[in-house]
Motif scaffolding. Structure first.
Motif, short mmCIF file in Angstrom:
data_model
loop_
_atom_site.label_atom_id
_atom_site.label_comp_id
_atom_site.label_asym_id
_atom_site.label_seq_id
_atom_site.Cartn_x
_atom_site.Cartn_y
_atom_site.Cartn_z
N ILE A 326 -25.24 -24.20 31.86
CA ILE A 326 -26.61 -24.24 30.50
C ILE A 326 -26.18 -26.10 29.90
O ILE A 326 -24.87 -25.90 29.83
N ASP A 327 -27.13 -26.74 30.61
CA ASP A 327 -26.73 -28.32 29.45
C ASP A 327 -24.95 -28.51 30.82
O ASP A 327 -25.07 -28.72 29.54
N THR A 328 -24.80 -28.65 31.21
CA THR A 328 -24.16 -29.12 32.44
C THR A 328 -24.52 -30.06 33.68
O THR A 328 -25.48 -30.52 33.28
N GLY A 329 -24.12 -31.70 33.18
CA GLY A 329 -23.93 -32.87 34.03
C GLY A 329 -23.63 -33.49 34.93
O GLY A 329 -22.06 -33.29 33.79
N GLY A 330 -23.09 -34.00 35.27
CA GLY A 330 -21.76 -34.65 36.75
C GLY A 330 -20.51 -33.77 36.86
O GLY A 330 -20.22 -35.08 36.88
N THR A 331 -21.10 -32.91 37.03
CA THR A 331 -19.11 -32.06 37.36
C THR A 331 -19.49 -31.36 38.32
O THR A 331 -20.23 -31.35 39.54
N ILE A 332 -18.12 -31.77 38.68
CA ILE A 332 -18.08 -31.33 40.67
C ILE A 332 -17.09 -29.77 39.73
O ILE A 332 -16.08 -28.88 39.14
N LEU A 333 -17.76 -28.63 41.18
CA LEU A 333 -17.37 -27.70 40.55
C LEU A 333 -17.09 -26.93 41.96
O LEU A 333 -18.22 -27.08 43.20
N TYR A 334 -16.18 -26.09 42.51
CA TYR A 334 -14.93 -26.05 43.96
C TYR A 334 -14.87 -24.49 43.65
O TYR A 334 -13.84 -24.16 42.65
N THR A 335 -14.99 -23.57 44.37
CA THR A 335 -14.75 -22.58 44.58
C THR A 335 -14.07 -22.35 45.77
O THR A 335 -14.91 -22.36 46.80
N THR A 336 -12.70 -21.64 45.64
CA THR A 336 -12.52 -20.94 47.24
C THR A 336 -12.11 -19.28 47.92
O THR A 336 -12.92 -19.98 49.35
N ASN A 337 -13.33 -18.60 47.26
CA ASN A 337 -13.50 -17.72 47.31
C ASN A 337 -15.69 -18.08 47.10
O ASN A 337 -16.09 -17.41 45.70
N GLY A 338 -16.96 -18.29 47.87
CA GLY A 338 -17.83 -18.35 47.81
C GLY A 338 -18.76 -17.12 46.95
O GLY A 338 -19.51 -17.49 46.36
N ASP A 339 -17.97 -16.11 46.88
CA ASP A 339 -18.45 -14.53 46.30
C ASP A 339 -18.20 -15.41 44.79
O ASP A 339 -18.63 -14.13 43.67
N ASP A 340 -17.30 -16.24 44.48
CA ASP A 340 -17.37 -15.93 42.50
C ASP A 340 -18.11 -16.54 42.86
O ASP A 340 -19.40 -17.43 43.11
N LEU A 341 -17.88 -16.55 40.97
CA LEU A 341 -19.28 -17.34 40.43
C LEU A 341 -18.53 -18.12 39.47
O LEU A 341 -17.14 -18.16 38.56
N ILE A 342 -18.87 -19.60 39.01
CA ILE A 342 -18.41 -20.52 37.62
C ILE A 342 -20.04 -21.08 36.88
O ILE A 342 -20.58 -20.72 37.59
N ALA A 343 -19.01 -20.64 35.81
CA ALA A 343 -20.82 -20.24 35.05
C ALA A 343 -19.98 -21.21 33.54
O ALA A 343 -18.89 -21.40 33.39
N THR A 344 -20.91 -22.38 33.35
CA THR A 344 -20.45 -23.34 32.21
C THR A 344 -21.77 -23.91 31.55
O THR A 344 -22.84 -23.86 31.53
N ILE A 345 -21.18 -24.35 30.33
CA ILE A 345 -22.42 -24.67 29.41
C ILE A 345 -21.69 -25.84 28.40
O ILE A 345 -20.47 -25.51 27.99
N GLY A 346 -22.23 -27.08 28.30
CA GLY A 346 -22.49 -27.80 28.00
C GLY A 346 -21.40 -28.73 27.55
O GLY A 346 -20.25 -29.41 27.57
N LEU A 347 -20.86 -29.03 29.34
CA LEU A 347 -19.66 -29.88 30.15
C LEU A 347 -20.85 -31.32 30.95
O LEU A 347 -21.50 -31.03 31.14
N GLU A 348 -19.65 -31.70 30.31
CA GLU A 348 -20.57 -33.58 31.48
C GLU A 348 -19.17 -33.75 31.73
O GLU A 348 -18.03 -33.99 31.20
N ASP A 349 -19.28 -34.25 32.83
CA ASP A 349 -18.22 -35.30 33.55
C ASP A 349 -16.59 -34.23 33.53
O ASP A 349 -15.53 -35.17 33.67
N VAL A 350 -16.76 -33.63 34.40
CA VAL A 350 -15.79 -32.32 34.59
C VAL A 350 -15.58 -32.13 35.36
O VAL A 350 -16.46 -31.77 36.45
#
Length: 387
Positions: A326-350
């Motif tokens: 939510i309201d997240t842009g320019g962000t790189i997200l990586y998890t080694t377990n494809g079943d995991d979930l990363i949730a972000t709010i208000g992040l930019e360039d992270v």
């Protein structure tokens, strides 16, 4: 090897009647700390698969070099016969597992890391034992190249130049933006002679090497049109680079020459060697260095920001694994377990990286500082297992 002076830059070398044999040497001793926590001490970056090719970075590098027609003679039997890998003692098994066609005698194992100069000298001395007239190329194990056909043409030209003239050839990358993360090479006048004046990729004498600049300096470099990024890829005759080591690094040369002639000598001598890069040890001192500027879709995949260049899709973010933002842009997200979930709010360039044991959150403009975190882990007995 007796002391001898290098020939002046541009001096032709003899025996041009036969095709010079080419030996690719891949340096695979890096720790890849800026890709932590995905890159770990037990499995550094060069052994990771970062795209959908199914190949690790070192496997991709080997595939690229062994599939090109770069002067490996038919009598070699296999393109792997001339391929050499230099790696650390902790990673020799991984190299052989990932490269099962590599002859075990072509794996040069460093007992401790001493940067690139000793590694290059180690390989050059080994090649000289059987083929002192050969041309060798030095390549990082973790570069990405998107235009292998263009790369092949540049390499053919570099090999021909190194075979014909007593020069140390560097491959420069034509910069596309004012990077503060790369070293630079400033070119001087072009090589003379009709062959090089009309070549598809002209070669130039090197004016100087420049360290990673600040943003203002990098912008000025780009404006001049005289600077290339230093790719860390080098091509030279074995005799030429050994002459350079003997001249500019005599202590290192003598120590390694003696070590390679004794059983177990490398294991004994290596810890006492100076830790120094081939750039500092040789290239910044030698007068016969040339650069071939080119662009063949090169990326050194130096830190997590490279994942954005590698996997950029249509969205605002780059994610490997599940992501709800939510309201997240320019962000790189990586998890080694494809079943995991990363949730972000208000992040930019992270950058957010989730592994089984570690979660990393870092601003994209601070990824170079990941090495500082790894250093703190090394200094703490309680945290050392996370390296």
């Amino acid at each position: 090897m007796s002391s001898r002076e290098s020939s002046p830059p541009g001096t032709a070398v003899p025996d041009k009647g036969r095709r010079t044999a080419f030996y690719p040497v891949i340096l695979a001793g890096g720790s890849g700390e800026r890709f932590w926590p995905l890159s770990r001490k037990s499995k550094p970056k060069q052994f990771l698969t970062l795209d959908d090719s199914g190949l690790s970075l070192i496997q991709s590098t080997v595939k690229r070099l062994t599939e090109l027609d770069l002067g490996i003679p038919e009598e070699a039997g296999s393109s792997y016969d001339h391929l050499m890998i230099v790696t650390g003692v902790d990673h020799r098994i991984q190299v052989l597992e990932q490269l099962p066609d590599l002859p075990v005698e072509n794996l040069l194992v460093e007992p401790v890391g001493r940067d690139t100069a000793p590694a290059v000298l180690f390989a050059a001395l080994r090649i000289a034992q059987s083929d002192p007239d050969a041309v060798m190329g030095v390549f990082p194990s973790d570069n990405r190249i998107d235009q292998p056909e263009v790369f092949g043409k540049v390499m053919q030209q570099a090999i021909a130049l190194a075979a014909e003239q007593d020069v140390l050839v560097t491959l420069g990358i034509t910069p596309t933006f004012p990077s503060t993360g790369y070293g630079y090479i400033e070119r001087a006048e072009p090589l003379s002679g009709p062959l090089w004046e009309t070549a598809e990729f002209p070669a130039y004498h090197v004016q100087r090497f420049a360290e990673k600049p600040d943003a203002a300096t990098a912008t000025e470099f780009l404006k001049t049109g005289r600077y290339s990024w230093n790719s860390g890829m080098f091509i030279w005759r074995v005799k030429t680079i050994l002459d350079a080591f003997e001249r500019y690094q005599p202590a290192l040369f003598e120590a390694m020459q003696a070590a390679t002639l004794q059983r177990g000598g490398v294991r004994v001598a290596y810890p006492a060697l100076q830790k120094i890069s081939v750039d500092y040890a040789i290239l910044e001192k030698a007068q016969n260095v040339v650069v071939i500027p080119a662009e063949f879709g090169w990326d050194d995949l130096g830190d997590w920001n490279a994942l954005e260049r590698l996997l950029r899709g249509q969205g605002e973010n780059v994610s490997v694994g599940r992501h709800v933002g939510i309201d997240t842009g320019g962000t790189i997200l990586y998890t080694t377990n494809g079943d995991d979930l990363i949730a972000t709010i208000g992040l930019e360039d992270v950058v957010v990286v989730r592994t089984a044991e570690v979660t990393l959150v870092v601003r994209k403009d601070r990824t170079q500082d990941i090495k500082k975190v790894v250093q703190q882990l090394k200094e703490s007995a309680d945290l050392e297992r996370f390296i």
